[in-house]
Structures are given as structure tokens and as C-alpha cells.
Design a protein around this motif. Sequence first.
Motif, PDB file in Angstrom:
ATOM      1  N   THR A 168      85.184  -7.147  32.914  1.00 36.81           N
ATOM      2  CA  THR A 168      86.435  -6.690  32.380  1.00 36.81           C
ATOM      3  C   THR A 168      87.608  -7.506  32.950  1.00 36.81           C
ATOM      4  O   THR A 168      88.888  -7.298  32.302  1.00 36.81           O
ATOM      5  N   GLY A 169      87.635  -8.200  34.219  1.00 34.12           N
ATOM      6  CA  GLY A 169      88.496  -8.742  34.754  1.00 34.12           C
ATOM      7  C   GLY A 169      89.337  -7.830  35.839  1.00 34.12           C
ATOM      8  O   GLY A 169      90.482  -8.292  36.439  1.00 34.12           O
ATOM      9  N   ARG A 170      89.077  -6.588  35.773  1.00 33.39           N
ATOM     10  CA  ARG A 170      89.867  -5.632  36.536  1.00 33.39           C
ATOM     11  C   ARG A 170      89.785  -5.982  38.004  1.00 33.39           C
ATOM     12  O   ARG A 170      90.913  -5.960  38.789  1.00 33.39           O
ATOM     13  N   THR A 171      88.525  -6.400  38.530  1.00 31.62           N
ATOM     14  CA  THR A 171      88.531  -6.783  39.943  1.00 31.62           C
ATOM     15  C   THR A 171      89.542  -7.994  40.350  1.00 31.62           C
ATOM     16  O   THR A 171      90.073  -8.044  41.437  1.00 31.62           O
ATOM     17  N   LEU A 172      89.623  -9.024  39.398  1.00 28.47           N
ATOM     18  CA  LEU A 172      90.435 -10.031  39.794  1.00 28.47           C
ATOM     19  C   LEU A 172      92.022  -9.474  39.729  1.00 28.47           C
ATOM     20  O   LEU A 172      92.685  -9.889  40.731  1.00 28.47           O
ATOM     21  N   LYS A 173      92.133  -8.725  38.826  1.00 28.25           N
ATOM     22  CA  LYS A 173      93.704  -8.274  38.672  1.00 28.25           C
ATOM     23  C   LYS A 173      93.991  -7.570  39.955  1.00 28.25           C
ATOM     24  O   LYS A 173      95.042  -7.828  40.410  1.00 28.25           O
ATOM     25  N   ASP A 174      93.147  -6.577  40.428  1.00 22.48           N
ATOM     26  CA  ASP A 174      93.361  -5.713  41.575  1.00 22.48           C
ATOM     27  C   ASP A 174      93.632  -6.791  42.780  1.00 22.48           C
ATOM     28  O   ASP A 174      94.334  -6.105  43.593  1.00 22.48           O
ATOM     29  N   ASN A 175      92.963  -7.740  42.713  1.00 22.19           N
ATOM     30  CA  ASN A 175      93.261  -8.581  43.818  1.00 22.19           C
ATOM     31  C   ASN A 175      94.300  -9.783  43.776  1.00 22.19           C
ATOM     32  O   ASN A 175      94.095 -10.848  44.603  1.00 22.19           O
ATOM     33  N   GLY A 176      94.657  -9.768  42.681  1.00 19.10           N
ATOM     34  CA  GLY A 176      95.915 -10.555  42.582  1.00 19.10           C
ATOM     35  C   GLY A 176      95.586 -11.932  42.047  1.00 19.10           C
ATOM     36  O   GLY A 176      96.211 -12.885  42.427  1.00 19.10           O
ATOM     37  N   LEU A 177      94.325 -12.020  41.412  1.00 16.38           N
ATOM     38  CA  LEU A 177      93.813 -13.153  40.823  1.00 16.38           C
ATOM     39  C   LEU A 177      93.938 -13.307  39.512  1.00 16.38           C
ATOM     40  O   LEU A 177      94.056 -12.366  38.655  1.00 16.38           O
ATOM     41  N   ALA A 178      93.912 -14.545  38.926  1.00 12.86           N
ATOM     42  CA  ALA A 178      93.887 -14.671  37.215  1.00 12.86           C
ATOM     43  C   ALA A 178      92.887 -15.654  36.841  1.00 12.86           C
ATOM     44  O   ALA A 178      92.659 -16.723  37.675  1.00 12.86           O
ATOM     45  N   GLU A 179      91.974 -15.628  35.927  1.00 16.45           N
ATOM     46  CA  GLU A 179      91.272 -16.593  35.176  1.00 16.45           C
ATOM     47  C   GLU A 179      92.024 -17.672  34.779  1.00 16.45           C
ATOM     48  O   GLU A 179      93.011 -17.548  34.301  1.00 16.45           O
ATOM     49  N   VAL A 180      91.450 -19.116  35.017  1.00 14.19           N
ATOM     50  CA  VAL A 180      92.113 -20.045  34.498  1.00 14.19           C
ATOM     51  C   VAL A 180      91.179 -20.921  33.599  1.00 14.19           C
ATOM     52  O   VAL A 180      91.659 -21.937  33.151  1.00 14.19           O
TER      53      VAL A 180
END
Length: 223
Positions: A168-180
Motif C-alpha cells: 500500500t505504501g503506508r509504511t514508506l509514508k509513515d517513515n518519510g519515504l517516497a517511491e521513485v
Amino acid sequence: MADQIIIAVPKGRILKEVLPLFEAVGIVPEAAFGDEDSRLLRFATNRPDIGLIRVRAFDVATFVAHGAAQIGIVGSDVLMEFDYSEIYAPIDLGIGHCRISVAEPVAMAATDDPREWSHVRVATKYPNITRRHFEARGVQAECVKLNGAMEIAPVLGLSSRIVDLVSTGRTLKDNGLAEVETIAEVSSRLIVNRAAFKTRAGDIVPLVEAFRQAVGGSDAASA
């Protein structure tokens, strides 16, 4: 039973998606199999000729490759990472959909262009996939091998980027990261030990065909 067919299944989120597949092929595990809090590793089923083991995803491929389990269910990410010649993967089960992605801090991603990279330092549990991906683009990849908690690596300065599974991308978002960048789309596959597929064809081929019917597909590769 020494002559049981052992099916290896990964722990975690895929478990709920596996149970309907088993039901469709007539395999009913004991109740503890569906309990993620259970510490058991081996489970009985309604069929005395079939047993189940529940292990880490990476270990599913290892058990099947070495013949300790004859059949397994595992993500295509694991197959890409290890590329075991002993494994035959005839069926895409159509479950466990996610992707392998490159991610970095949001502030960096706002101005970063992956097409301009020449060298990257990446924290990942997929060093082989990561190196192959970047080498194909002429980018030198320095991989820091981690087994988990990749998202904290950029925050602590271990690496500026990570390569990991994303759903879902939630873990990345919660840790201040973005998919590139997306490296590969992932789904779960039925895998079979090649030697067992040949020597125990009478037992294994009908099971493989039952799974194929259950997912309604004809996806197959040559053994």
C-alpha cells in the motif's frame, strides 16, 4: 509420514489468501495453521498424504530447492533473488500482489531524477535483484544487506535509498519515504522441486493441476 508431500507456505500477510486456494483444491489444514500467533511450524491436513510447513518467505524457496518440501508457495521476488535451478514455477497464483520499489526520503525525491544516478548506496534484503537492476542501467549499486526495518536506514544515515517490497505504501509514508522507481511487479507462485516433479509425478502432477484449475489459468513453464 515419511512419504508425505510437504507444502511450504510463507508466514505473514499471504496466509489469508492461501487458505481459499487450499480449500479449492481440497486441502483443509488443521485449525492452528490459520492462527498467525501459533508457534507450530508443521501442520496436518485432512489428507494424510499432504503436510504443511509454515516458514519465512525466503526459506520456502530453500526448503523446496533442497527437496525438504516438494511444493511451495512463494512470491516471485524470492525466485528473482535466488534463481534456484532446482525450482520449477509453473503457476502464477494471482495472490500476494505487490512490487519491488526504490524509495528515498521525500525531500530528496522532490528534486531527484533516477535517470541521472551513476552510483547508489541502497539498504535492501534483495542485493541480487538490486545489483542486476542498476547494472542494466550502468549504475553502480553498493548494497547494504538488511533482513528488515529497511525504512529506518535513510533516517540513520546507513544508506540514502532502500529497495523493498511495497504493497500500500503506508509504511514508506509513515517513515518519510517516497517511491521513485518500480523494479518489478510481484505475485505469488506455486513452486515445485524439479527432481520430485519427475520422480513423484503420480502424486505431484495432479496437485499442480488442481492448483491450476483453482486459479483458472494455464500459466506454465517447461520443467
